[in-house]
Scaffold this motif. Structure first.
Motif, short mmCIF file in Angstrom:
data_model
loop_
_atom_site.label_atom_id
_atom_site.label_comp_id
_atom_site.label_asym_id
_atom_site.label_seq_id
_atom_site.Cartn_x
_atom_site.Cartn_y
_atom_site.Cartn_z
N HIS A 105 8.99 6.53 0.81
CA HIS A 105 8.89 8.00 1.06
C HIS A 105 7.49 8.40 1.42
CE1 HIS A 105 13.02 8.31 -0.24
NE2 HIS A 105 12.64 7.88 -1.62
N GLN A 106 6.83 7.40 2.07
CA GLN A 106 5.36 7.68 2.56
C GLN A 106 5.46 8.02 4.21
OE1 GLN A 106 4.06 7.93 -0.93
NE2 GLN A 106 2.47 7.79 0.77
N LYS A 107 4.56 8.79 4.53
CA LYS A 107 4.30 9.14 6.11
C LYS A 107 3.82 7.77 6.88
CE LYS A 107 3.33 14.01 5.61
NZ LYS A 107 2.23 14.92 5.42
N VAL A 108 4.43 7.54 7.80
CA VAL A 108 4.18 6.30 8.79
C VAL A 108 3.90 6.74 9.98
CG1 VAL A 108 4.64 4.02 9.35
CG2 VAL A 108 5.48 4.80 7.23
N LEU A 109 2.81 6.04 10.72
CA LEU A 109 2.52 6.34 11.99
C LEU A 109 2.50 4.71 12.72
CD1 LEU A 109 1.61 8.03 14.59
CD2 LEU A 109 -0.62 7.56 13.88
N SER A 110 3.39 4.52 13.77
CA SER A 110 3.17 3.34 14.33
C SER A 110 2.73 3.27 15.39
CB SER A 110 4.61 2.56 14.28
OG SER A 110 5.53 3.37 15.13
N LEU A 111 1.86 2.21 15.82
CA LEU A 111 1.17 2.32 17.15
C LEU A 111 1.28 0.83 17.79
CD1 LEU A 111 -2.57 3.56 15.87
CD2 LEU A 111 -0.65 4.90 17.22
N VAL A 112 1.90 0.72 19.01
CA VAL A 112 1.96 -0.46 19.66
C VAL A 112 0.65 -0.62 20.28
CG1 VAL A 112 2.98 -1.68 21.57
CG2 VAL A 112 4.56 -0.08 20.35
N LEU A 113 -0.10 -1.64 19.83
CA LEU A 113 -1.29 -1.81 20.26
C LEU A 113 -1.91 -3.53 20.11
CD1 LEU A 113 -4.20 -0.84 20.56
CD2 LEU A 113 -4.68 -0.55 18.15
N LEU B 108 0.90 -1.36 0.18
CA LEU B 108 -0.09 -0.25 -0.07
C LEU B 108 1.01 1.08 0.05
CD1 LEU B 108 -2.60 -1.16 2.51
CD2 LEU B 108 -2.97 -0.65 0.07
N ALA B 109 1.81 1.25 0.70
CA ALA B 109 2.88 2.31 0.64
C ALA B 109 3.31 2.60 -0.83
CB ALA B 109 4.00 2.15 1.73
N LYS B 110 4.07 1.49 -1.34
CA LYS B 110 4.32 1.55 -2.70
C LYS B 110 3.37 2.08 -3.58
CE LYS B 110 6.70 -1.31 -5.99
NZ LYS B 110 7.13 -2.86 -6.35
N THR B 111 1.87 1.67 -3.31
CA THR B 111 0.89 2.30 -4.07
C THR B 111 0.52 3.86 -3.80
OG1 THR B 111 -0.07 0.17 -4.03
CG2 THR B 111 -1.60 2.05 -4.77
N GLY B 112 1.31 4.27 -2.83
CA GLY B 112 1.19 5.76 -2.58
C GLY B 112 0.35 6.03 -1.33
N TYR B 113 -0.04 4.94 -0.31
CA TYR B 113 -0.64 5.16 0.82
C TYR B 113 0.04 5.74 1.91
CZ TYR B 113 -5.33 3.04 -0.58
OH TYR B 113 -6.46 2.74 -1.15
N ASP B 114 -0.22 6.61 2.67
CA ASP B 114 0.58 6.81 4.00
C ASP B 114 -0.36 5.68 4.71
OD1 ASP B 114 1.89 9.05 3.21
OD2 ASP B 114 0.19 10.39 3.98
N VAL B 115 0.51 5.05 5.81
CA VAL B 115 0.24 4.00 6.40
C VAL B 115 0.26 4.15 7.86
CG1 VAL B 115 0.44 2.23 4.76
CG2 VAL B 115 2.33 2.91 6.36
N ILE B 116 -0.71 3.50 8.74
CA ILE B 116 -0.80 3.53 10.10
C ILE B 116 -0.54 2.07 10.53
CG2 ILE B 116 -1.95 4.01 12.26
CD1 ILE B 116 -3.64 6.02 10.94
N LEU B 117 0.50 1.67 11.09
CA LEU B 117 1.00 0.33 11.44
C LEU B 117 0.66 0.17 12.74
CD1 LEU B 117 4.60 0.25 9.98
CD2 LEU B 117 2.64 -0.10 8.77
N SER B 118 -0.13 -0.95 13.00
CA SER B 118 -0.30 -1.44 14.35
C SER B 118 -0.04 -2.82 14.55
CB SER B 118 -1.77 -1.07 14.77
OG SER B 118 -2.70 -1.98 14.26
N GLY B 119 0.42 -3.11 15.94
CA GLY B 119 0.77 -4.59 16.30
C GLY B 119 1.43 -4.61 17.59
N ARG B 120 1.66 -5.64 18.19
CA ARG B 120 2.26 -5.70 19.54
C ARG B 120 3.77 -5.49 19.74
NH1 ARG B 120 0.01 -11.22 21.50
NH2 ARG B 120 0.47 -11.64 19.38
N ARG B 121 4.56 -5.58 18.72
CA ARG B 121 5.70 -5.82 18.68
C ARG B 121 6.61 -4.65 18.08
NH1 ARG B 121 6.81 -11.71 15.74
NH2 ARG B 121 5.33 -10.81 14.34
#
Length: 252
Positions: A51-59, A22-35
Protein backbone atom coordinates in the motif's frame (compact mmCIF):
# COMPACT_ATOMS: atom_id res chain seq x y z
CA UNK A 1 6.32 12.19 6.23
CA UNK A 2 6.83 9.12 4.05
CA UNK A 3 10.27 8.88 2.49
CA UNK A 4 10.87 8.37 -1.24
CA UNK A 5 13.42 5.99 -2.78
CA UNK A 6 14.54 6.12 -6.42
CA UNK A 7 15.80 2.73 -7.67
CA UNK A 8 17.56 2.07 -10.97
CA UNK A 9 17.49 -1.36 -12.56
CA UNK A 10 14.30 -2.17 -10.67
CA UNK A 11 12.84 -4.69 -13.10
CA UNK A 12 14.58 -7.78 -11.70
CA UNK A 13 17.17 -9.19 -9.32
CA UNK A 14 18.66 -6.94 -6.68
CA UNK A 15 16.76 -3.85 -7.81
CA UNK A 16 13.40 -5.56 -7.62
CA UNK A 17 14.16 -7.12 -4.22
CA UNK A 18 15.28 -3.74 -2.88
CA UNK A 19 12.14 -2.03 -4.16
CA UNK A 20 9.98 -4.57 -2.35
CA UNK A 21 12.05 -4.38 0.84
CA UNK A 22 12.00 -0.57 0.93
CA UNK A 23 8.26 -0.46 0.25
CA UNK A 24 7.75 -2.95 3.06
CA UNK A 25 9.83 -0.65 5.26
CA UNK A 26 7.50 2.24 4.45
CA UNK A 27 9.10 4.02 1.51
CA UNK A 28 7.21 5.25 -1.51
CA UNK A 29 9.27 4.11 -4.49
CA UNK A 30 10.24 5.35 -7.93
CA UNK A 31 11.01 2.33 -10.10
CA UNK A 32 13.16 2.81 -13.18
CA UNK A 33 14.20 0.27 -15.78
CA UNK A 34 13.98 -0.62 -19.44
CA UNK A 35 11.25 -3.31 -19.33
CA UNK A 36 7.86 -1.67 -18.99
CA UNK A 37 5.99 -4.93 -18.48
CA UNK A 38 8.18 -5.89 -15.51
CA UNK A 39 7.90 -2.41 -14.02
CA UNK A 40 4.11 -2.58 -14.21
CA UNK A 41 4.00 -6.00 -12.55
CA UNK A 42 6.24 -4.80 -9.72
CA UNK A 43 4.23 -1.61 -9.31
CA UNK A 44 1.02 -3.62 -8.94
CA UNK A 45 2.63 -6.00 -6.45
CA UNK A 46 3.94 -3.20 -4.23
CA UNK A 47 0.70 -1.25 -4.29
CA UNK A 48 -1.44 -4.27 -3.48
CA UNK A 49 0.78 -5.85 -0.81
CA UNK A 50 2.35 -2.85 0.91
CA UNK A 51 0.00 0.00 0.00
CA UNK A 52 2.83 2.39 -0.83
CA UNK A 53 2.80 4.91 -3.66
CA UNK A 54 4.73 3.85 -6.75
CA UNK A 55 5.94 5.81 -9.77
CA UNK A 56 7.36 3.70 -12.61
CA UNK A 57 9.68 5.17 -15.22
CA UNK A 58 10.74 3.42 -18.40
CA UNK A 59 14.31 4.64 -18.53
CA UNK A 60 17.68 3.57 -19.91
CA UNK A 61 20.32 5.13 -17.66
CA UNK A 62 22.78 5.11 -20.58
CA UNK A 63 20.81 7.84 -22.36
CA UNK A 64 21.80 11.14 -20.77
CA UNK A 65 19.17 13.27 -22.50
CA UNK A 66 16.39 10.86 -21.49
CA UNK A 67 17.68 10.78 -17.91
CA UNK A 68 17.69 14.58 -17.67
CA UNK A 69 14.29 14.94 -19.33
CA UNK A 70 12.73 12.27 -17.10
CA UNK A 71 14.13 13.74 -13.88
CA UNK A 72 13.12 17.28 -14.88
CA UNK A 73 9.57 16.08 -15.53
CA UNK A 74 9.11 14.34 -12.21
CA UNK A 75 5.84 15.41 -10.58
CA UNK A 76 6.49 17.86 -7.77
CA UNK A 77 5.30 15.37 -5.14
CA UNK A 78 8.03 12.94 -6.27
CA UNK A 79 10.97 15.37 -6.23
CA UNK A 80 11.67 15.10 -2.50
CA UNK A 81 13.87 12.03 -2.96
CA UNK A 82 15.45 10.73 0.23
CA UNK A 83 17.29 7.69 -1.12
CA UNK A 84 18.92 7.01 -4.47
CA UNK A 85 19.85 3.38 -5.08
CA UNK A 86 22.22 3.16 -8.03
CA UNK A 87 21.69 -0.49 -8.85
CA UNK A 88 21.56 -0.67 -12.66
CA UNK A 89 24.59 -2.56 -13.92
CA UNK A 90 25.70 -5.60 -15.87
CA UNK A 91 28.57 -7.80 -16.97
CA UNK A 92 28.74 -8.93 -20.60
CA UNK A 93 31.12 -11.61 -21.83
CA UNK A 94 34.18 -13.29 -20.33
CA UNK A 95 36.72 -12.65 -23.09
CA UNK A 96 40.32 -11.82 -22.32
CA UNK A 97 41.21 -8.22 -23.06
CA UNK A 98 43.05 -9.03 -26.29
CA UNK A 99 39.97 -10.86 -27.58
CA UNK A 100 37.47 -8.40 -26.13
CA UNK A 101 34.23 -7.48 -27.88
CA UNK A 102 34.06 -3.69 -28.15
CA UNK A 103 30.26 -3.62 -27.97
CA UNK A 104 30.42 -5.55 -24.67
CA UNK A 105 32.88 -2.99 -23.30
CA UNK A 106 30.63 -0.11 -24.38
CA UNK A 107 27.56 -1.62 -22.72
CA UNK A 108 29.36 -2.13 -19.42
CA UNK A 109 31.04 1.27 -19.36
CA UNK A 110 27.89 3.11 -20.47
CA UNK A 111 25.68 1.38 -17.91
CA UNK A 112 27.91 0.79 -14.90
CA UNK A 113 29.82 4.08 -14.92
CA UNK A 114 28.18 6.66 -17.14
CA UNK A 115 24.62 5.65 -16.27
CA UNK A 116 25.36 5.93 -12.57
CA UNK A 117 26.93 9.34 -13.15
CA UNK A 118 24.00 10.61 -15.24
CA UNK A 119 21.42 9.63 -12.63
CA UNK A 120 23.46 10.96 -9.71
CA UNK A 121 24.19 14.23 -11.50
CA UNK A 122 20.49 14.72 -12.20
CA UNK A 123 19.18 13.84 -8.73
CA UNK A 124 21.86 14.98 -6.29
CA UNK A 125 21.14 18.74 -6.68
CA UNK A 126 17.65 18.07 -5.30
CA UNK A 127 19.20 16.46 -2.23
CA UNK A 128 21.76 19.26 -1.88
CA UNK A 129 18.99 21.86 -1.97
CA UNK A 130 17.30 20.11 0.97
CA UNK A 131 20.56 19.32 2.80
CA UNK A 132 19.26 15.80 3.10
CA UNK A 133 19.62 12.51 1.27
CA UNK A 134 21.35 9.17 0.95
CA UNK A 135 23.01 7.61 -2.09
CA UNK A 136 23.71 3.87 -2.07
CA UNK A 137 25.77 2.45 -4.93
CA UNK A 138 25.75 -1.27 -5.69
CA UNK A 139 29.35 -2.17 -6.49
CA UNK A 140 30.74 -5.73 -6.43
CA UNK A 141 33.53 -7.97 -5.22
CA UNK A 142 34.74 -7.14 -8.76
CA UNK A 143 35.31 -3.61 -7.49
CA UNK A 144 37.73 -4.97 -4.88
CA UNK A 145 39.52 -7.72 -6.85
CA UNK A 146 40.19 -8.58 -10.48
CA UNK A 147 39.65 -12.09 -11.81
CA UNK A 148 40.18 -13.88 -15.16
CA UNK A 149 37.66 -12.84 -17.77
CA UNK A 150 36.55 -9.88 -15.69
CA UNK A 151 38.90 -7.18 -17.03
CA UNK A 152 36.52 -4.41 -18.18
CA UNK A 153 33.68 -5.36 -15.84
CA UNK A 154 36.08 -5.28 -12.89
CA UNK A 155 37.39 -1.93 -14.10
CA UNK A 156 33.87 -0.47 -14.17
CA UNK A 157 33.16 -1.67 -10.64
CA UNK A 158 36.52 -0.36 -9.41
CA UNK A 159 35.40 2.94 -10.93
CA UNK A 160 32.12 2.83 -9.01
CA UNK A 161 34.06 2.15 -5.81
CA UNK A 162 36.25 5.19 -6.48
CA UNK A 163 33.27 7.34 -7.47
CA UNK A 164 31.51 6.39 -4.24
CA UNK A 165 34.48 7.68 -2.23
CA UNK A 166 34.58 10.84 -4.32
CA UNK A 167 30.84 11.41 -3.89
CA UNK A 168 31.17 10.99 -0.15
CA UNK A 169 33.74 13.78 -0.02
CA UNK A 170 31.77 16.05 -2.36
CA UNK A 171 28.50 15.52 -0.49
CA UNK A 172 29.97 15.86 2.99
CA UNK A 173 29.26 19.56 3.42
CA UNK A 174 25.69 19.01 2.20
CA UNK A 175 24.79 16.44 4.87
CA UNK A 176 24.23 13.68 2.31
CA UNK A 177 25.23 10.13 3.13
CA UNK A 178 26.99 8.02 0.51
CA UNK A 179 27.31 4.25 0.92
CA UNK A 180 28.24 1.23 -1.15
CA UNK A 181 27.40 -2.45 -1.05
CA UNK A 182 29.74 -4.92 -2.74
CA UNK A 183 28.11 -8.33 -3.23
CA UNK A 184 29.92 -11.52 -4.05
CA UNK A 185 28.13 -14.17 -6.11
CA UNK A 186 24.39 -13.47 -6.21
CA UNK A 187 22.04 -15.71 -8.18
CA UNK A 188 19.99 -13.36 -10.36
CA UNK A 189 19.78 -12.70 -14.10
CA UNK A 190 23.39 -11.46 -13.87
CA UNK A 191 25.05 -14.57 -15.30
CA UNK A 192 22.38 -15.03 -17.97
CA UNK A 193 23.21 -11.55 -19.23
CA UNK A 194 26.94 -12.21 -18.93
CA UNK A 195 26.66 -15.36 -21.02
CA UNK A 196 24.31 -13.62 -23.46
CA UNK A 197 21.26 -15.76 -22.76
CA UNK A 198 22.99 -19.11 -22.37
CA UNK A 199 21.08 -20.33 -19.31
CA UNK A 200 22.97 -23.62 -19.13
CA UNK A 201 26.29 -21.80 -18.72
CA UNK A 202 24.71 -19.35 -16.29
CA UNK A 203 23.32 -22.13 -14.11
CA UNK A 204 26.76 -23.75 -13.85
CA UNK A 205 28.09 -20.66 -12.08
CA UNK A 206 25.95 -21.34 -9.02
CA UNK A 207 26.08 -25.15 -8.90
CA UNK A 208 27.66 -26.92 -5.93
CA UNK A 209 27.18 -24.19 -3.32
CA UNK A 210 24.60 -21.81 -1.93
CA UNK A 211 25.05 -18.33 -3.41
CA UNK A 212 23.65 -15.07 -2.17
CA UNK A 213 20.14 -14.16 -3.23
CA UNK A 214 18.78 -10.75 -4.18
CA UNK A 215 16.87 -10.58 -0.90
CA UNK A 216 20.16 -10.82 1.04
CA UNK A 217 21.34 -7.62 -0.60
CA UNK A 218 17.95 -5.99 -0.04
CA UNK A 219 18.32 -6.73 3.68
CA UNK A 220 21.65 -4.90 3.63
CA UNK A 221 20.14 -1.93 1.80
CA UNK A 222 17.39 -1.71 4.40
CA UNK A 223 19.94 -1.83 7.23
CA UNK A 224 22.08 0.92 5.71
CA UNK A 225 19.08 3.10 4.85
CA UNK A 226 17.56 2.91 8.33
CA UNK A 227 20.59 3.91 10.42
CA UNK A 228 20.21 7.05 12.57
CA UNK A 229 21.07 10.39 10.97
CA UNK A 230 24.48 10.50 12.62
CA UNK A 231 25.49 7.03 11.32
CA UNK A 232 26.66 6.21 7.80
CA UNK A 233 27.76 2.78 6.60
CA UNK A 234 30.50 3.68 4.13
CA UNK A 235 31.08 0.28 2.56
CA UNK A 236 29.74 -3.25 2.99
CA UNK A 237 31.24 -6.38 1.41
CA UNK A 238 28.84 -9.35 1.42
CA UNK A 239 29.84 -12.86 0.36
CA UNK A 240 28.23 -16.29 0.40
CA UNK A 241 29.72 -18.45 3.16
CA UNK A 242 31.14 -20.68 0.43
CA UNK A 243 33.04 -17.82 -1.22
CA UNK A 244 36.32 -16.46 0.18
CA UNK A 245 37.41 -14.23 -2.70
CA UNK A 246 36.39 -13.39 -6.25
CA UNK A 247 38.03 -16.63 -7.41
CA UNK A 248 37.83 -18.99 -4.41
CA UNK A 249 34.53 -20.81 -4.05
CA UNK A 250 34.01 -24.05 -2.14
CA UNK A 251 31.88 -26.09 -4.53
CA UNK A 252 30.81 -29.57 -3.43
Amino acid sequence: MTKIAFITGATAGIGKACAIKLAKTGYDVILSGRREDQLNLLKTEIQSKYHQKVLSLVLDVRNQSDVNETINKLPIEWKQIDLLLNNAGLAVGVSSLQDGVIDDWERMIDTNIKGLLYITRALSPMMIKRKHGHIINITSIAGKEVYPGGNVYCATKHAVDALTKGMRIDMLEHNIKVSSIAPGMVETEFSIVRFKGDKEKADQVYKGFTPLYAEDIADAVEFIATRPDHVNINDMLIMPTAQASARDVNKK
